[in-house]
Design a protein around this motif. Structure first.
Motif, mmCIF file in Angstrom:
data_model
loop_
_atom_site.group_PDB
_atom_site.id
_atom_site.type_symbol
_atom_site.label_atom_id
_atom_site.label_comp_id
_atom_site.label_asym_id
_atom_site.label_seq_id
_atom_site.Cartn_x
_atom_site.Cartn_y
_atom_site.Cartn_z
ATOM 1 N N LEU A 1 6.548 3.730 1.485
ATOM 2 C CA LEU A 1 6.503 5.145 1.863
ATOM 3 C C LEU A 1 6.877 5.976 0.643
ATOM 4 C CD1 LEU A 1 8.441 5.109 5.281
ATOM 5 C CD2 LEU A 1 5.953 5.034 4.943
ATOM 6 N N ASP A 2 6.428 7.212 0.623
ATOM 7 C CA ASP A 2 6.817 8.163 -0.414
ATOM 8 C C ASP A 2 7.090 9.464 0.335
ATOM 9 O OD1 ASP A 2 6.457 10.383 -2.290
ATOM 10 O OD2 ASP A 2 5.767 8.896 -3.734
ATOM 11 N N THR A 3 8.322 9.939 0.283
ATOM 12 C CA THR A 3 8.691 11.083 1.133
ATOM 13 C C THR A 3 7.888 12.341 0.780
ATOM 14 O OG1 THR A 3 10.566 11.507 -0.344
ATOM 15 C CG2 THR A 3 11.008 10.232 1.652
ATOM 16 N N CYS A 4 7.612 12.539 -0.505
ATOM 17 C CA CYS A 4 6.775 13.687 -0.907
ATOM 18 C C CYS A 4 5.361 13.526 -0.352
ATOM 19 C CB CYS A 4 6.755 13.818 -2.430
ATOM 20 S SG CYS A 4 5.496 14.960 -3.053
ATOM 21 N N HIS A 5 4.823 12.328 -0.465
ATOM 22 C CA HIS A 5 3.459 12.090 0.017
ATOM 23 C C HIS A 5 3.367 12.261 1.542
ATOM 24 C CE1 HIS A 5 2.569 9.351 -3.716
ATOM 25 N NE2 HIS A 5 2.921 10.581 -4.035
ATOM 26 N N LEU A 6 4.370 11.744 2.242
ATOM 27 C CA LEU A 6 4.371 11.883 3.706
ATOM 28 C C LEU A 6 4.313 13.354 4.094
ATOM 29 C CD1 LEU A 6 7.094 9.309 4.849
ATOM 30 C CD2 LEU A 6 4.664 9.225 5.431
ATOM 31 N N LEU B 1 13.822 6.853 -6.770
ATOM 32 C CA LEU B 1 13.565 8.248 -7.153
ATOM 33 C C LEU B 1 12.404 8.317 -8.131
ATOM 34 C CD1 LEU B 1 17.296 9.168 -7.846
ATOM 35 C CD2 LEU B 1 15.940 10.059 -5.931
ATOM 36 N N GLU B 2 11.479 9.212 -7.869
ATOM 37 C CA GLU B 2 10.374 9.503 -8.808
ATOM 38 C C GLU B 2 10.332 11.013 -9.015
ATOM 39 O OE1 GLU B 2 7.146 8.051 -6.297
ATOM 40 O OE2 GLU B 2 6.853 6.411 -7.688
ATOM 41 N N THR B 3 11.505 11.578 -9.156
ATOM 42 C CA THR B 3 11.634 13.032 -9.272
ATOM 43 C C THR B 3 11.445 13.441 -10.726
ATOM 44 O OG1 THR B 3 13.993 12.527 -9.292
ATOM 45 C CG2 THR B 3 13.084 13.367 -7.245
ATOM 46 N N PHE C 1 0.868 -1.173 0.000
ATOM 47 C CA PHE C 1 0.000 0.000 0.000
ATOM 48 C C PHE C 1 0.908 1.227 0.000
ATOM 49 C CE2 PHE C 1 -2.594 -3.092 2.510
ATOM 50 C CZ PHE C 1 -3.708 -3.136 1.690
ATOM 51 N N GLU C 2 0.764 2.090 -1.000
ATOM 52 C CA GLU C 2 1.579 3.308 -0.994
ATOM 53 C C GLU C 2 0.910 4.356 -0.102
ATOM 54 O OE1 GLU C 2 2.964 4.782 -4.791
ATOM 55 O OE2 GLU C 2 3.721 6.636 -3.897
ATOM 56 N N VAL C 3 1.686 4.959 0.775
ATOM 57 C CA VAL C 3 1.179 6.066 1.595
ATOM 58 C C VAL C 3 1.006 7.285 0.686
ATOM 59 C CG1 VAL C 3 1.675 7.589 3.542
ATOM 60 C CG2 VAL C 3 2.307 5.169 3.664
ATOM 61 N N ARG D 1 2.899 16.960 -5.542
ATOM 62 C CA ARG D 1 3.758 17.426 -6.635
ATOM 63 C C ARG D 1 5.211 17.140 -6.261
ATOM 64 N NH1 ARG D 1 2.106 21.708 -9.623
ATOM 65 N NH2 ARG D 1 3.949 21.225 -10.867
ATOM 66 N N HIS D 2 5.802 16.205 -6.978
ATOM 67 C CA HIS D 2 7.186 15.827 -6.686
ATOM 68 C C HIS D 2 8.145 16.905 -7.191
ATOM 69 C CE1 HIS D 2 5.947 11.286 -6.860
ATOM 70 N NE2 HIS D 2 5.119 12.009 -6.164
ATOM 71 N N GLU D 3 9.272 17.016 -6.501
ATOM 72 C CA GLU D 3 10.316 17.948 -6.926
ATOM 73 C C GLU D 3 11.655 17.211 -6.963
ATOM 74 O OE1 GLU D 3 11.656 20.092 -8.675
ATOM 75 O OE2 GLU D 3 10.748 21.914 -7.837
ATOM 76 N N ILE E 1 10.801 2.625 -0.401
ATOM 77 C CA ILE E 1 10.613 4.056 -0.132
ATOM 78 C C ILE E 1 10.793 4.834 -1.436
ATOM 79 C CG2 ILE E 1 11.448 6.079 1.142
ATOM 80 C CD1 ILE E 1 12.452 4.153 3.317
ATOM 81 N N HIS E 2 9.774 5.579 -1.812
ATOM 82 C CA HIS E 2 9.895 6.510 -2.933
ATOM 83 C C HIS E 2 10.561 7.771 -2.403
ATOM 84 C CE1 HIS E 2 6.259 4.579 -5.194
ATOM 85 N NE2 HIS E 2 7.366 3.894 -5.337
ATOM 86 N N LEU E 3 11.690 8.105 -3.008
ATOM 87 C CA LEU E 3 12.499 9.214 -2.517
ATOM 88 C C LEU E 3 12.295 10.434 -3.416
ATOM 89 C CD1 LEU E 3 14.582 9.698 -0.233
ATOM 90 C CD2 LEU E 3 16.368 9.183 -1.904
HETATM 91 FE FE FE Z 1 5.290 7.470 -5.133
#
Ligand code: FE
Ligand code: FE
Ligand code: ZN
Length: 282
Positions: free
Chosen positions: A178-183, A258-260, A144-146, A228-230, A213-215
């Motif tokens: 986890l996704d750091t942008c989403h968190l 990375l999904e930047t 499950f993606e946060v 919005r990812h950066e 972890i999506h960074l």
């Molecule tokens: Fe993500």
């Protein structure tokens, strides 16, 4: 001493599996994420077994971390419309079957958006759908993606993720991405209080259940819920915030993706930068 870091980025599957293995080595990584199929669409190419074997060899020879398969964005397991819900279930089932033939055994998806049906209805809808399509013999771990909490998105709080984890059948088949942008956009202050966020995560879910972890840095402030990812170091989390996460003793052995907003060259630079700071910085 050189610290090992498991890191990669999002790649496209259109040129095949071996291609992605070679590409990520070229970019300096040892894992990657890819969409199981066109992120917007349904149709999928038949698997090429020779190509998959070649990727397996690359992975073995180069000490890869687990690779991550991402479900298409159009897959909405909380959809109110039956047509959309049935599509989600069909794609999910098909993807899980295909994963049995692939070297990667992590399947990540966005829990779903129930629209105006409400969160409780959405949570039950997701659980029911998963219980219908996740078959006993499946050996993959479903993540499950946060989420950032955009619109009616389910899964932007640890409580909701916990509810899903606690109420699906075959609980051992599930984990968390986890996704750091989403968190951050979801309101978890991983910049000023990473320790506090991780304590809460551990109490509710267990950090051991975090498999990926999506960074990403974020374009928006804490709690913005916009998703919005950066690029790394150019957003509101910042390079120090990102390095704090990557080097945290409870996180540093997880695979980072990375999904930047980058082309290949940008990913290569980010991977090199993170590795360099990790090895020289602390
Ligand atoms: Fe993500
Ligand atoms: Fe995602
Ligand atoms: Zn996102």
């Amino acid at each position: 001493m050189i610290k090992k870091l498991n890191i990669g980025c999002h790649l496209t599957v259109s040129k095949g599996y071996e291609y992605m293995g070679k590409k990520i080595l070229e970019l300096g990584g040892n894992t990657f994420q890819y969409f199981s199929r066109n992120p917007r669409g349904g149709s999928v190419k038949e698997l090429n077994h020779a190509d998959i074997e070649r990727l397996k060899h690359i992975m073995e020879d180069n000490d890869f971390a687990p690779i991550l398969t991402h479900a298409p964005y159009t897959l909405n397991m909380a959809a109110a419309k039956d047509e959309t819900y049935d599509f989600a279930k069909r794609v999910f089932r098909e993807d899980l079957e295909r994963l049995e033939l692939l070297p990667g055994k992590l399947y990540n998806f966005h829990p779903g958006s129930p629209g105006d049906k409400g969160r409780e209805w959405g949570l039950e809808r997701i659980i029911k759908g998963l219980n219908e399509v996740v078959f006993k013999e499946a050996t993959s771990t479903i993540l499950f993606e946060v989420m950032a909490g955009k619109g009616s998105e389910i899964g932007s709080s640890f409580e909701e993720i916990k509810y899903l984890l606690d109420n699906v059948d075959d609980k051992e088949k599930y984990g968390v991405c986890l996704d750091t942008c989403h968190l951050y956009e979801g309101g978890y202050d991983i910049v000023n209080d990473l320790e506090g966020v991780l304590i809460k995560l551990d109490q509710l879910i267990g950090i051991d259940r975090v498999k990926a972890i999506h960074l990403n840095d974020s374009k928006n402030p804490l709690g913005a819920k916009k998703d919005r990812h950066e690029r790394i170091g150019e957003g509101t989390i910042g390079l120090a915030g990102i390095m704090n996460i990557v080097s945290h003793p409870q996180l540093r052995d997880k695979p980072f993706f990375l999904e930047t907003p980058n082309e290949e060259d940008g990913y290569k630079k980010e991977i090199a930068l993170i590795k360099e700071i990790l090895n020289n910085g602390n």
